[in-house]
Scaffold this active site. Sequence first.
Site, PDB file in Angstrom:
ATOM      1  CG  LEU A 285      -0.976  -5.686  -1.821  1.00 39.04           C
ATOM      2  CD1 LEU A 285       0.442  -6.241  -1.751  1.00 39.04           C
ATOM      3  CD2 LEU A 285      -0.955  -4.202  -2.130  1.00 39.04           C
TER       4      LEU A 285
ATOM      5  N   GLY B 146      -2.478  -8.559   5.175  1.00 50.75           N
ATOM      6  CA  GLY B 146      -2.235  -9.329   6.395  1.00 50.75           C
ATOM      7  C   GLY B 146      -3.023 -10.619   6.377  1.00 50.75           C
TER       8      GLY B 146
ATOM      9  CB  ALA C 261      -6.797 -16.400  13.983  1.00 50.18           C
TER      10      ALA C 261
ATOM     11  CE  LYS D  11     -10.758 -10.447   9.975  1.00 48.47           C
ATOM     12  NZ  LYS D  11     -10.883 -10.138  11.420  1.00 48.47           N
TER      13      LYS D  11
ATOM     14  CG  ASP E 159      -7.983  -9.250  20.535  1.00 49.48           C
ATOM     15  OD1 ASP E 159      -6.983  -9.421  21.259  1.00 49.48           O
ATOM     16  OD2 ASP E 159      -8.070  -9.707  19.379  1.00 49.48           O
TER      17      ASP E 159
END
Length: 536
Positions: A170, A173, A176, A195, A291
């Site tokens: 799953l 997201g 980059a 991640k 960011d």
Amino acid sequence: MSTTNSTNSAAGGNTPHNAMGSVLNSVVSSLSLVSLSSTNNSHRSSTDQGTVHSGESISTGGSSHVGLGLRRFLGGRARRKKLLQDKLKGIGEKVEQRREEHRAERKEKREAAKSLKEKQREKEKEKELAILDVAAAEAEIQEDDSEVTAKLVSEYGEICHKGSDPNEELVLGQGAGGAVLLVKRPSDGHLFAVKKFLRQNFRESLYEYRKRLEDEYRIAAAIRNPNLVRTYELLRTSDEKLFAIVMDYCPYDFFAMVMAGIMSRKEIYCYFKQMVKGVQYMHHNGFAHRDLKLDNCVVTKEGILKIVDFGSVAVFDQEAVSRLEKKENEDDDEGARDSNSDSSERSEADGTLSYSIIKARGVAGSDPYLAPECLALTPYDPRAADVWSLAIVFCCVILRRFPWKIPRNSDGAYKAFIAAPSETVDAKGRKRIFGPDRLLRALPSKTRPVIGKMLSLNPDERITIDQVAEEPFVKQIEECYVEQDGAKEIVVNAQDHTHHLMMAEEIEKMEQDKKVLEKEKKDLEKSIGGGDDTKK
């Protein structure tokens, strides 16, 4: 009688001589190729007297003319023969030259064809080697993935899969930086977002790749603030070619909720103040995010907003960061700056820091959120850039669109924003506003003063994050927050609003249902309109 005969004999004797002269003259003229008709005519016109002498002279002159004509004829023939030979020789040389050129061309073509075949063979070999390399790389990646997965399973729990397929992970997201997976701890059901970073690219060395990820983790792991996502560990393979960072999982995508338009004004203000507190914590501890954007905000099921992704962090106070990192493994933040303290001296006049900072360089972040000084290619204060980006985030939440695509003069909307304040009426009678009011008038009136100060074009005149927190509008916001009770966190919800939380999948389904309803409504109106026309 005798006289007459002698005369006749003399006349008869002259006639053969004249005829012979004419014959000789015609022969001479044909051999010499020179017209001697004038000479023959002159001899014919001479009188009978001295005819024999004339014939003799003619005979002598004719032989000389014949020799001259023969010599001229033979000389011209030789010259023509030589010219013809030279011409034939030149043609032969040209033919031989063309043959040599054709031989060279054929040889060159043969060599080119041979070279092409060799290159094709080399390419085929390279392709075969590349296939082998890809297969080896895929095997290595799979091995590294297996190693990371084994560590995740042993330390945190099972990786969640999409549907009932055990082979399809799953993915929350994909960006980059890499893909984000979901891991569930069996003991208490706690969810972690993992991640998995993309592997090293050709632009950086392995050392640079490792250092970049380790720097990001080192700061993220030291953070202890309810409005910044908690980071637990940086997993790596034994060869240090694959890294994964483990964080808390927050189920709600802030960007999706904003675009769906499901939030009330008080919810928006609550989230804005939570972001202010998160940025305060970062700036108090010596680093700026660089960011800030809707995509880098997530929300918990209790309505607590958390800022994520510290890959673009700029450290402007190394001592403060070092103090924060020393407290990384402690339960409390005593000794490190929290969101309500600031050990840096500030001037009461303008609120700016009195000590020198490490300025940032380079462009980091997404175009619509960038502060204009970030594009100037000169060192800049990253704290002021964060304040600008935070104001753009607020405008996006209110307007549900970007104020501009990029802060450059080439962007019409931005150019109108930075123009001198003025109002004009165009040919169609529409009022056009230039200057900051062009954007600010679209915001709620009570938010305009603080957002206007946050969007000051001069970064030295832009208010600091602490000054933002002290603005009357921000101070009066009733936000949801987290209280620390020892190791336990208690969420305190505001009393003046309720958060409307929806998963991205739910929002997508809602949008689809909305489109279906709109289509049915249009069809119904069309059918009713058609019925009225029929009735008429």
